[in-house]
Design an enzyme around this catalytic site. Structure first.
Site, PDB file in Angstrom:
ATOM      1  N   SER A   9       0.829  -1.203   0.000  1.00  0.00           N
ATOM      2  CA  SER A   9       0.000   0.000   0.000  1.00  0.00           C
ATOM      3  C   SER A   9       0.865   1.255   0.000  1.00  0.00           C
ATOM      4  CB  SER A   9      -0.898  -0.002   1.233  1.00  0.00           C
ATOM      5  OG  SER A   9      -1.435   1.296   1.395  1.00  0.00           O
ATOM      6  N   HIS A  34      -1.346  -1.287  -4.175  1.00  0.00           N
ATOM      7  CA  HIS A  34      -2.591  -0.948  -3.473  1.00  0.00           C
ATOM      8  C   HIS A  34      -2.633   0.563  -3.235  1.00  0.00           C
ATOM      9  CE1 HIS A  34      -6.019  -2.053  -0.863  1.00  0.00           C
ATOM     10  NE2 HIS A  34      -5.596  -1.089  -0.046  1.00  0.00           N
ATOM     11  N   ASP A  36      -4.780   3.578  -1.660  1.00  0.00           N
ATOM     12  CA  ASP A  36      -5.849   3.889  -0.707  1.00  0.00           C
ATOM     13  C   ASP A  36      -6.381   5.294  -0.939  1.00  0.00           C
ATOM     14  OD1 ASP A  36      -6.079   1.573   1.106  1.00  0.00           O
ATOM     15  OD2 ASP A  36      -3.949   1.972   1.452  1.00  0.00           O
ATOM     16  N   MET A  38      -8.955   8.072   0.136  1.00  0.00           N
ATOM     17  CA  MET A  38      -9.812   8.481   1.272  1.00  0.00           C
ATOM     18  C   MET A  38     -10.371   9.870   1.002  1.00  0.00           C
ATOM     19  SD  MET A  38      -7.416   7.331   4.446  1.00  0.00           S
ATOM     20  CE  MET A  38      -6.486   5.794   4.412  1.00  0.00           C
ATOM     21  N   HIS A  67      -8.391   1.093  -3.746  1.00  0.00           N
ATOM     22  CA  HIS A  67      -9.297   0.850  -2.615  1.00  0.00           C
ATOM     23  C   HIS A  67      -9.996   2.164  -2.289  1.00  0.00           C
ATOM     24  CE1 HIS A  67      -9.543  -0.302   1.970  1.00  0.00           C
ATOM     25  NE2 HIS A  67     -10.727  -0.185   1.414  1.00  0.00           N
ATOM     26  N   MET A  69     -12.096   4.326  -0.255  1.00  0.00           N
ATOM     27  CA  MET A  69     -12.723   4.568   1.055  1.00  0.00           C
ATOM     28  C   MET A  69     -13.449   5.905   0.943  1.00  0.00           C
ATOM     29  SD  MET A  69      -9.671   3.152   3.448  1.00  0.00           S
ATOM     30  CE  MET A  69      -8.493   3.295   2.111  1.00  0.00           C
ATOM     31  N   MET A 138     -11.332  -6.059   5.696  1.00  0.00           N
ATOM     32  CA  MET A 138     -10.519  -5.113   6.455  1.00  0.00           C
ATOM     33  C   MET A 138     -10.318  -5.662   7.856  1.00  0.00           C
ATOM     34  SD  MET A 138     -10.525  -1.463   5.062  1.00  0.00           S
ATOM     35  CE  MET A 138      -8.990  -1.545   5.898  1.00  0.00           C
ATOM     36  N   ASP A 176      -6.573  -6.556   4.436  1.00  0.00           N
ATOM     37  CA  ASP A 176      -5.986  -5.219   4.507  1.00  0.00           C
ATOM     38  C   ASP A 176      -6.017  -4.707   5.947  1.00  0.00           C
ATOM     39  OD1 ASP A 176      -5.130  -2.650   4.012  1.00  0.00           O
ATOM     40  OD2 ASP A 176      -6.824  -2.090   2.731  1.00  0.00           O
TER      41      ASP A 176
END
Ligand code: DX5
Ligand code: ZN
Length: 208
Positions: A9, A34, A36, A38, A67, A69, A138, A176
């Site tokens: 990540s 990966h 992330d 957000m 991913h 979020m 998660m 994760d």
């Protein structure tokens, strides 16, 4: 580890040296990157978005495992695909029409993943298991790297593995949060396929 995909990540990389981070992933058996995303709403912090994905896309041929979020992930999917995402995982908790979004992502030729937070049971996504390409379990509350794995979440990996065997589902199981040299064996024993690692990978602690 044979047949496991390591997906480091970027959240734990030095953001001023992303090209270097991608090299490190390639040189240390990374099978995917990966990423992330957000939004400051689904989770408190804001990381990076499509412009960053677009600018690092030419630097590696590894798949980008995005991913999301974010709230309303359906509004972000097209632009992440244009930016270079290969796998797009959204949160079940952020999307009412999960089945429709999975099909939409797949219609664009990308892998569709569904993530569940620690408080969401596998039974909550029972109706979409047969359609998803990836189920992301998660094992920490989303929002930050470097947290401690919540042991009770690991049984969801075993449950997904059993359901896949019994019913012939095709999804990959991804984990994760809080994966390090001590916790990795528990998720491997439970039947995980994709191992996301941020802090332990970039500190050099975790190798596959
Ligand atoms: C957390 C992110 C993770 C994070 C994992 O919200 O989804 O991908 O980078 O970090 P570690 O491996 O440090 O727990
Ligand atoms: Zn993640």
């Amino acid at each position: 580890m044979k047949n496991k995909i390591l997906a480091p990540s970027l959240l734990s990389a030095d953001f001023s040296q992303l090209a270097q981070a991608l090299k490190q992933i390639e040189l240390n058996n990374g099978g995917a990157v990966h990423i992330d995303v957000m939004d400051g709403s689904f989770v408190p912090e804001i990381t990076y978005g499509q412009p960053v994905v677009r600018s690092i896309r030419p630097l590696t041929s590894l798949p980008f495992d995005v991913h999301l979020m974010v709230e309303h992930p359906e509004t972000q999917v097209d632009s992440f695909i244009q930016a270079g995402a290969d796998w797009i995982t959204f949160h079940h908790e952020a999307c009412v029409h999960s089945h429709r979004l999975i099909q939409y992502i797949q219609s664009k030729g990308k892998k569709a993943g569904v993530a569940i937070v620690p408080s969401t049971p596998v039974s909550a996504i029972a109706e979409i298991l047969e359609y998803a390409d990836i189920i992301l379990v998660m094992t920490v509350n989303p929002g930050w790297g470097g947290q401690v794995l919540i042991p009770s979440c690991v049984k969801k990996i075993a449950e997904l593995n059993k359901l896949r065997e019994e019913r012939g589902y095709k999804y990959l199981i991804s984990v994760d949060g809080g994966i390090n040299p001590t916790t990795i064996s528990s998720v491997i024993d439970a039947g995980v396929d994709v191992i996301v690692s941020g802090s332990a990978f970039f500190s050099g602690e975790l190798k596959l």
